[in-house]
Design a protein around this motif. Structure first.
Motif, PDB file in Angstrom:
ATOM      1  N   UNK A 261      -0.445 165.555 123.409  1.00 36.88           N
ATOM      2  CA  UNK A 261       0.054 164.337 123.112  1.00 36.88           C
ATOM      3  C   UNK A 261      -1.171 163.368 123.805  1.00 36.88           C
ATOM      4  N   UNK A 262      -1.348 162.069 123.133  1.00 36.26           N
ATOM      5  CA  UNK A 262      -2.186 161.105 123.541  1.00 36.26           C
ATOM      6  C   UNK A 262      -1.395 159.919 123.761  1.00 36.26           C
ATOM      7  N   UNK A 263      -1.469 159.130 124.884  1.00 38.67           N
ATOM      8  CA  UNK A 263      -0.422 158.089 125.168  1.00 38.67           C
ATOM      9  C   UNK A 263      -1.426 156.779 125.349  1.00 38.67           C
ATOM     10  N   UNK A 264      -1.303 155.789 124.598  1.00 36.29           N
ATOM     11  CA  UNK A 264      -2.361 154.530 124.622  1.00 36.29           C
ATOM     12  C   UNK A 264      -1.428 153.633 125.318  1.00 36.29           C
ATOM     13  N   UNK A 265      -0.300 153.529 125.459  1.00 30.37           N
ATOM     14  CA  UNK A 265       0.464 152.247 126.021  1.00 30.37           C
ATOM     15  C   UNK A 265       0.490 151.349 124.919  1.00 30.37           C
ATOM     16  N   UNK A 266       0.943 150.020 125.452  1.00 32.96           N
ATOM     17  CA  UNK A 266       1.227 149.033 124.390  1.00 32.96           C
ATOM     18  C   UNK A 266      -0.339 148.504 124.069  1.00 32.96           C
ATOM     19  N   UNK A 267      -0.353 147.736 122.716  1.00 32.69           N
ATOM     20  CA  UNK A 267      -1.635 147.390 122.213  1.00 32.69           C
ATOM     21  C   UNK A 267      -1.346 146.141 121.693  1.00 32.69           C
ATOM     22  N   UNK A 268      -2.264 145.053 121.673  1.00 32.22           N
ATOM     23  CA  UNK A 268      -1.891 143.719 120.987  1.00 32.22           C
ATOM     24  C   UNK A 268      -1.434 143.768 119.644  1.00 32.22           C
ATOM     25  N   UNK A 269      -0.610 143.016 119.084  1.00 27.14           N
ATOM     26  CA  UNK A 269      -0.204 142.987 117.719  1.00 27.14           C
ATOM     27  C   UNK A 269      -1.172 143.149 116.890  1.00 27.14           C
ATOM     28  N   UNK A 270      -2.166 142.221 117.129  1.00 21.69           N
ATOM     29  CA  UNK A 270      -3.071 141.831 116.104  1.00 21.69           C
ATOM     30  C   UNK A 270      -4.172 143.403 116.039  1.00 21.69           C
ATOM     31  N   UNK A 271      -4.016 144.285 116.780  1.00 23.48           N
ATOM     32  CA  UNK A 271      -4.602 145.697 116.826  1.00 23.48           C
ATOM     33  C   UNK A 271      -3.758 146.616 116.028  1.00 23.48           C
ATOM     34  N   UNK A 272      -2.604 146.269 116.099  1.00 20.48           N
ATOM     35  CA  UNK A 272      -1.536 147.425 115.311  1.00 20.48           C
ATOM     36  C   UNK A 272      -2.140 148.152 113.943  1.00 20.48           C
TER      37      UNK A 272
END
Length: 387
Positions: A261-272
């Motif tokens: 598993x790789x966990x990134x956390x939250x990302x900005x909506x613009x980067x989704x």
């Protein structure tokens, strides 16, 4: 038209309600309507920022993570909204901001249209130890809310049927939330995806199973991880994008079951859109969706969907075409094996995913809402004339 949107959730919060509200606001303004928004402040302080009214609130995180409750009604804001006199009020949440919609509707005789975003039956563990009592409360509360609306917007047929089972008598119209397809049609900046793969150490020789969204109990992440582990494939990596109260439990489960598993956390909506593109297939075991907005977004990015069977995506995720709705863990493993082992199937599914997303355009969403507002306004006018 003058449209007032009321919502407990608004930017910078990232969830399905906020995505829907922001898209609706943008599309209505693009169509020439004047839109104002009433939402909750992240503090006790009430203030206005352009067309958005923020009302002071306190944390209600013990009821639901991130939730807030309005503490008072700012009278100057209410007077300003009454003087503006919207043509229609579009409520998006059932709690604090609905009280504002209800008050303005009563005082001005303006119809409320309410979008029922959340299947609260899947959230009863937050407020009731008894599932039976929780469902009774949800049913009674939903009927009360819907009784005060001229029309209910259901994001999917699943929600419409749920409300009918609650004996909701109000008119119901199904309008799926749209997706800003332009964000998914843009070509990523040169080298962008390669940079993200390096940043998160994403293996090139693995099939990337993407989960993007809220990490909470109702999303069944531990079940999803168990299914991946049971599939027994060593050539897959689960990419988790998002955050929530079940994050640690999910990561611990992945470690316990030996899932890469790789966990990134939250990302900005613009980067989704770029994070969706990192996935080969979108995976989920959630049954709490009212419309599966993240499924729509995955398809828009050309990513097939492997989801637990759910009526909210009937006619959206088509078995063997742009993904699968699996029945159980064994079916999940079989579908995953088929996908991993057939490069031609993967290519065809990516193309079908892109094609199927066209039905969820933001423009269609805005036009459907506009047509509903005009219809409700005509009916209200006719009722006044005939009194």
């Amino acid at each position: 038209m003058k449209v007032l949107i009321t919502t407990d959730w608004y930017a910078p919060v990232i969830n399905g309600v906020v995505t829907s509200v922001l898209l609706l606001q943008r599309e209505l303004e693009r169509l020439g309507h004047e839109v104002r928004v009433v939402t909750l402040s992240n503090s006790l302080h009430s203030y206005k920022d352009g067309p958005v009214y923020y009302m002071g609130s306190v944390s209600a995180g013990k009821i639901y993570p991130g939730a807030r409750l309005r503490i008072s009604q700012k009278h100057s804001m209410m007077r300003e909204l009454m003087a503006w006199r919207p043509d229609v009020i579009h409520s998006q949440c059932e709690f604090s901001s609905f009280r504002v919609a209800y008050a303005l509707s009563n005082r001005l005789g303006i119809p409320i249209i309410h979008t029922y975003h959340t299947v609260y039956e899947d959230y009863t563990h937050y407020f009731s130890p008894s599932v039976r009592v929780g469902r009774y409360v949800v049913s009674a509360f939903s009927r009360w809310i819907c009784r005060h609306a001229a029309c209910i917007v259901a994001p999917s047929r699943k929600v419409e049927l749920l409300l009918r089972n609650y004996n909701v008598r109000a008119p119901i119209q199904v309008i799926p939330t749209g997706v800003d397809l332009s964000a998914y049609r843009e070509t990523p900046a040169q080298g962008r995806l390669e940079e993200l793969r390096r940043r998160w150490h994403i293996p090139e020789d693995h099939t990337i199973l993407l989960y993007l969204g809220r990490m909470a109990k109702e999303k069944n992440l531990e079940r999803l991880i168990d299914q991946i582990a049971a599939a027994g494939r060593r050539d897959v990596t689960l990419l988790l994008v998002g955050d929530g109260p079940d994050r640690e439990a999910a990561l611990d489960r992945a470690l316990e079951r030996g899932v890469d598993v790789i966990y990134t956390g939250m990302v900005p909506h613009s980067e989704a859109p770029d994070y969706y593109r990192l996935g080969d297939i979108f995976v989920t075991a959630s049954t709490s969706e009212t419309q599966g907005l993240t499924y729509f977004e995955a398809l828009a990015a050309g990513v097939p969907v492997l989801c637990l069977r759910d009526s909210c995506v009937d006619g959206v995720v088509e078995n063997g075409v742009n993904g699968w709705q699996y029945e159980d863990g064994a079916d999940f493993a079989a579908r995953l094996s088929a996908f991993c082992g057939d490069s031609g199937l993967r290519r065809r599914m990516r193309q079908a995913a892109l094609a199927s997303s066209e039905q969820f355009s933001a423009e269609a969403f805005g036009r459907a809402a506009e047509a509903l507002y005009r219809s409700v306004a005509r009916e209200e006018l006719a009722a006044v004339v005939n009194r």
